[in-house]
Scaffold this motif. Structure first.
Motif, mmCIF file in Angstrom:
data_model
loop_
_atom_site.group_PDB
_atom_site.id
_atom_site.type_symbol
_atom_site.label_atom_id
_atom_site.label_comp_id
_atom_site.label_asym_id
_atom_site.label_seq_id
_atom_site.Cartn_x
_atom_site.Cartn_y
_atom_site.Cartn_z
ATOM 1 N N ILE A 265 -43.433 -52.808 55.491
ATOM 2 C CA ILE A 265 -44.294 -53.824 56.093
ATOM 3 C C ILE A 265 -43.455 -55.049 56.430
ATOM 4 C CG2 ILE A 265 -46.276 -55.341 55.705
ATOM 5 C CD1 ILE A 265 -47.384 -53.235 53.807
ATOM 6 N N SER A 266 -43.641 -55.580 57.628
ATOM 7 C CA SER A 266 -42.925 -56.787 58.030
ATOM 8 C C SER A 266 -43.625 -58.002 57.430
ATOM 9 C CB SER A 266 -42.884 -56.892 59.562
ATOM 10 O OG SER A 266 -42.273 -58.105 59.951
ATOM 11 N N VAL A 267 -43.095 -58.484 56.338
ATOM 12 C CA VAL A 267 -43.721 -59.616 55.643
ATOM 13 C C VAL A 267 -43.757 -60.870 56.513
ATOM 14 C CG1 VAL A 267 -43.571 -61.121 53.620
ATOM 15 C CG2 VAL A 267 -43.121 -58.670 53.392
ATOM 16 N N PRO A 268 -42.659 -61.259 57.191
ATOM 17 C CA PRO A 268 -42.734 -62.445 58.060
ATOM 18 C C PRO A 268 -43.801 -62.327 59.139
ATOM 19 C CG PRO A 268 -40.450 -61.827 57.684
ATOM 20 C CD PRO A 268 -41.279 -60.727 57.135
ATOM 21 N N ARG A 269 -43.947 -61.123 59.703
ATOM 22 C CA ARG A 269 -44.966 -60.948 60.744
ATOM 23 C C ARG A 269 -46.359 -61.110 60.163
ATOM 24 N NH1 ARG A 269 -44.335 -55.492 63.834
ATOM 25 N NH2 ARG A 269 -42.321 -56.518 64.268
ATOM 26 N N MET A 270 -46.576 -60.633 58.941
ATOM 27 C CA MET A 270 -47.888 -60.786 58.313
ATOM 28 C C MET A 270 -48.202 -62.256 58.048
ATOM 29 S SD MET A 270 -49.196 -57.832 58.261
ATOM 30 C CE MET A 270 -48.254 -57.475 59.760
ATOM 31 N N TYR A 271 -47.170 -63.035 57.694
ATOM 32 C CA TYR A 271 -47.386 -64.466 57.487
ATOM 33 C C TYR A 271 -47.859 -65.135 58.784
ATOM 34 C CZ TYR A 271 -45.098 -64.260 52.908
ATOM 35 O OH TYR A 271 -44.791 -63.994 51.605
ATOM 36 N N VAL A 272 -47.227 -64.773 59.886
ATOM 37 C CA VAL A 272 -47.607 -65.374 61.163
ATOM 38 C C VAL A 272 -49.003 -64.930 61.562
ATOM 39 C CG1 VAL A 272 -47.043 -65.545 63.603
ATOM 40 C CG2 VAL A 272 -45.206 -65.551 61.910
ATOM 41 N N TYR A 273 -49.267 -63.606 61.500
ATOM 42 C CA TYR A 273 -50.584 -63.095 61.864
ATOM 43 C C TYR A 273 -51.677 -63.697 60.979
ATOM 44 C CZ TYR A 273 -48.332 -59.465 64.715
ATOM 45 O OH TYR A 273 -47.600 -58.782 65.655
ATOM 46 N N GLY A 274 -51.384 -63.781 59.688
ATOM 47 C CA GLY A 274 -52.387 -64.301 58.764
ATOM 48 C C GLY A 274 -52.741 -65.749 59.040
ATOM 49 N N MET A 275 -51.750 -66.581 59.289
ATOM 50 C CA MET A 275 -52.040 -67.986 59.567
ATOM 51 C C MET A 275 -52.710 -68.176 60.924
ATOM 52 S SD MET A 275 -51.429 -69.752 56.937
ATOM 53 C CE MET A 275 -51.485 -71.429 57.570
ATOM 54 N N LEU A 276 -52.378 -67.334 61.890
ATOM 55 C CA LEU A 276 -53.063 -67.412 63.178
ATOM 56 C C LEU A 276 -54.548 -67.116 63.012
ATOM 57 C CD1 LEU A 276 -50.494 -65.681 65.576
ATOM 58 C CD2 LEU A 276 -51.160 -68.087 65.596
ATOM 59 N N LEU A 277 -54.868 -66.055 62.265
ATOM 60 C CA LEU A 277 -56.278 -65.720 62.039
ATOM 61 C C LEU A 277 -56.968 -66.784 61.188
ATOM 62 C CD1 LEU A 277 -56.018 -61.872 61.377
ATOM 63 C CD2 LEU A 277 -57.020 -63.009 63.360
ATOM 64 N N ALA A 278 -56.285 -67.261 60.153
ATOM 65 C CA ALA A 278 -56.877 -68.285 59.285
ATOM 66 C C ALA A 278 -57.147 -69.568 60.068
ATOM 67 C CB ALA A 278 -55.951 -68.567 58.101
ATOM 68 N N GLY A 279 -56.187 -69.966 60.904
ATOM 69 C CA GLY A 279 -56.391 -71.172 61.705
ATOM 70 C C GLY A 279 -57.516 -71.022 62.704
ATOM 71 N N GLY A 280 -57.683 -69.813 63.253
ATOM 72 C CA GLY A 280 -58.796 -69.580 64.175
ATOM 73 C C GLY A 280 -60.139 -69.721 63.483
ATOM 74 N N LEU A 281 -60.222 -69.246 62.245
ATOM 75 C CA LEU A 281 -61.474 -69.374 61.501
ATOM 76 C C LEU A 281 -61.774 -70.835 61.167
ATOM 77 C CD1 LEU A 281 -60.958 -66.313 59.137
ATOM 78 C CD2 LEU A 281 -62.756 -66.538 60.858
ATOM 79 N N VAL A 282 -60.750 -71.575 60.742
ATOM 80 C CA VAL A 282 -60.956 -73.008 60.485
ATOM 81 C C VAL A 282 -61.286 -73.731 61.793
ATOM 82 C CG1 VAL A 282 -59.935 -75.111 59.555
ATOM 83 C CG2 VAL A 282 -59.396 -72.910 58.515
ATOM 84 N N GLY A 283 -60.654 -73.296 62.884
ATOM 85 C CA GLY A 283 -60.981 -73.872 64.185
ATOM 86 C C GLY A 283 -62.430 -73.663 64.558
ATOM 87 N N LEU A 284 -63.000 -72.511 64.153
ATOM 88 C CA LEU A 284 -64.424 -72.269 64.398
ATOM 89 C C LEU A 284 -65.287 -73.320 63.710
ATOM 90 C CD1 LEU A 284 -66.695 -70.469 65.512
ATOM 91 C CD2 LEU A 284 -66.483 -69.063 63.439
ATOM 92 N N ALA A 285 -64.846 -73.782 62.543
ATOM 93 C CA ALA A 285 -65.576 -74.855 61.864
ATOM 94 C C ALA A 285 -65.555 -76.138 62.695
ATOM 95 C CB ALA A 285 -64.961 -75.112 60.486
ATOM 96 N N GLY A 286 -64.388 -76.466 63.272
ATOM 97 C CA GLY A 286 -64.311 -77.647 64.129
ATOM 98 C C GLY A 286 -65.171 -77.516 65.375
ATOM 99 N N VAL A 287 -65.216 -76.327 65.942
ATOM 100 C CA VAL A 287 -66.060 -76.089 67.118
ATOM 101 C C VAL A 287 -67.530 -76.292 66.766
ATOM 102 C CG1 VAL A 287 -66.817 -74.334 68.756
ATOM 103 C CG2 VAL A 287 -64.399 -74.538 68.199
ATOM 104 N N ASN A 288 -67.940 -75.785 65.607
ATOM 105 C CA ASN A 288 -69.328 -75.963 65.181
ATOM 106 C C ASN A 288 -69.691 -77.431 65.035
ATOM 107 O OD1 ASN A 288 -70.618 -73.347 64.839
ATOM 108 N ND2 ASN A 288 -69.082 -72.937 63.287
ATOM 109 N N GLN A 289 -68.721 -78.232 64.622
ATOM 110 C CA GLN A 289 -68.988 -79.653 64.466
ATOM 111 C C GLN A 289 -69.261 -80.333 65.808
ATOM 112 O OE1 GLN A 289 -69.861 -80.121 61.226
ATOM 113 N NE2 GLN A 289 -68.597 -81.971 61.102
ATOM 114 N N VAL A 290 -68.405 -80.089 66.788
ATOM 115 C CA VAL A 290 -68.506 -80.842 68.040
ATOM 116 C C VAL A 290 -69.500 -80.229 69.025
ATOM 117 C CG1 VAL A 290 -66.165 -81.728 67.817
ATOM 118 C CG2 VAL A 290 -66.550 -79.633 69.093
ATOM 119 N N LEU A 291 -69.743 -78.943 68.922
ATOM 120 C CA LEU A 291 -70.672 -78.304 69.864
ATOM 121 C C LEU A 291 -72.052 -78.061 69.276
ATOM 122 C CD1 LEU A 291 -68.433 -75.595 71.615
ATOM 123 C CD2 LEU A 291 -68.774 -78.000 72.214
#
Length: 405
Positions: A265-291
């Motif tokens: 398993i490519s551990v560095p790639r999982m770190y990048v993929y994981g933070m991209l998905l995590a940031g998208g979910l937190v971003g959904l919280a910001g979208v809910n606030q403004v929209l």
């Protein structure tokens, strides 16, 4: 079955909430004027003190319930269920951000940058919402995607730096919080970016109607489509973690990065993929606030502390999707009912914050919770089983030696 339940991690979360509520009740009683007055003649009439304590605590928690779940004194059913809709409205961004933190936890990363990710998502979604003219449904979808992508990319910076340089994500995300805050603050004071035209206040114009998330139960309630989106997000995160090969790789890296690397398993790639998905979910919280929640324009405090509350929600939910969902609703109830408790019983709103902090404290100390409630310890049982196994093996070895002799 009872042993498995009492030794499980879910029971710790439930009992942590119970202990925090008990501690909150003690603080409510200690700060109540009636209890203080009755305690002055406690030895003369102790019953008065206990009655005052009961009235203070039951009144406060009763107001908390009626302000967050159901108002029995409301004249209409719509008014009676309004507290529940307010709870779900408060819970919506908490669940989304909590899922982002929980997903990072499962990969062995601590995403403490929820505030920065929410701010960048809010800025991107808000700019699309008030700055572009698009058809109704398309406008909402474009703003939604813009916010999710902004949060994802902002968190992806931390994942990329950890993958390429080994930089610790806690330090990086904390620094990114400050960068995002001051960057958004600058954009809110700069005409032509986020600042409302013709205004000197650091605030955006109102979102256009075509980009606002529609109400779920009508204009008399604040609950909007964002709650449905977080339900979908919860299902998606559950599927990723438990039914997909990507989720298996996430969990493998979170359990043991070295073993995952040996398994290919490519551990560095999982770190990048994981933070991209995590940031998208937190971003959904910001979208809910403004929209959905603050559609009349926002300032640099749009995150409202949700980015840090999400850490508590993820911890209480044991970093599982549905556990985080339930924890988000619980904290949404605290937020919705806390104001009612303060207005009806004059209980300081800070007590609710203390209760939330105590929940984290008790969750972080499972042995303490098990000791208080007398629950069996899985670590102790494992040690006893291992000791018994070694004793049995030694006995078998001694018997074999006797037979051979």
């Amino acid at each position: 079955m009872l042993l498995q339940i009492t030794q499980g991690s879910a029971i710790i979360s439930v009992l942590a909430v119970v202990l925090a509520l008990i501690a909150g009740g003690i603080m409510i009683a200690a700060t109540d004027d009636g209890v203080q007055a009755a305690s002055g003649y406690f030895f003369a009439r102790p019953g008065d003190t206990f009655v005052a304590i009961w009235q203070a605590v039951s009144g406060a928690y009763g107001a908390l319930f009626q302000g967050s779940i159901f108002n029995f004194g409301a004249p209409t059913f719509a008014r009676a269920i309004r507290p529940l809709t307010e709870t779900l409205t408060f819970a919506t961004p908490l669940i989304a951000a909590g899922l982002g933190v929980a997903l990072a936890f499962r990969i062995g990363m601590f995403n403490i940058g929820g505030r920065g990710q929410m701010l960048m998502a809010s800025a991107a979604a808000g700019w699309v919402a008030f700055g572009l003219d698009l058809p109704p449904v398309i406008h909402m979808l474009v703003a939604l995607l813009a916010g999710i992508m902004a949060g994802s990319l902002w968190a992806g910076i931390a994942g990329f730096l950890k993958a390429r340089t080994g930089a610790h994500e806690v330090i990086v995300t904390i620094m990114l919080n400050y960068v995002a805050f001051y960057l958004v603050s600058w954009m809110l004071r700069t005409p032509g970016l986020l600042q409302a035209p013709g205004s000197s206040n650091p605030k955006t114009p109102a979102m256009k109607e075509t980009a606002i998330l529609p109400d779920l139960l009508g204009p008399q309630f604040n609950l909007h489509l964002g709650f449905v989106l977080v339900i979908i997000a919860t299902v998606v995160v559950w599927w990723i973690l438990n039914r997909s090969s990507l989720g298996f790789q996430f969990r493998a890296v979170g359990e043991n990065p070295a073993a995952a690397r040996v398994a290919g398993i490519s551990v560095p790639r999982m770190y990048v993929y994981g933070m991209l998905l995590a940031g998208g979910l937190v971003g959904l919280a910001g979208v809910n606030q403004v929209l959905g929640t603050v559609t009349t324009g926002f300032s640099s405090d749009i995150d409202a502390g949700i980015g840090f509350d999400a850490i508590t929600v993820a911890l209480l939910g044991r970093s599982t999707p549905w556990g985080t969902f339930a924890a988000g609703i619980l904290f949404g109830a605290f937020k919705a009912g806390g104001f009612s408790m303060q207005a009806a019983e004059q209980v300081p709103i800070e007590i609710v914050t203390v209760v939330q902090a105590l929940i984290v404290l008790f969750i972080a100390a499972p042995p303490l919770v098990r000791t208080i409630f007398g629950l069996p310890s899985p670590e102790r049982d494992r040690r006893r089983a291992e000791k018994a196994r070694r004793k049995k093996l030694k006995a078998q070895s001694d018997k074999s030696q006797e037979v051979a002799a």
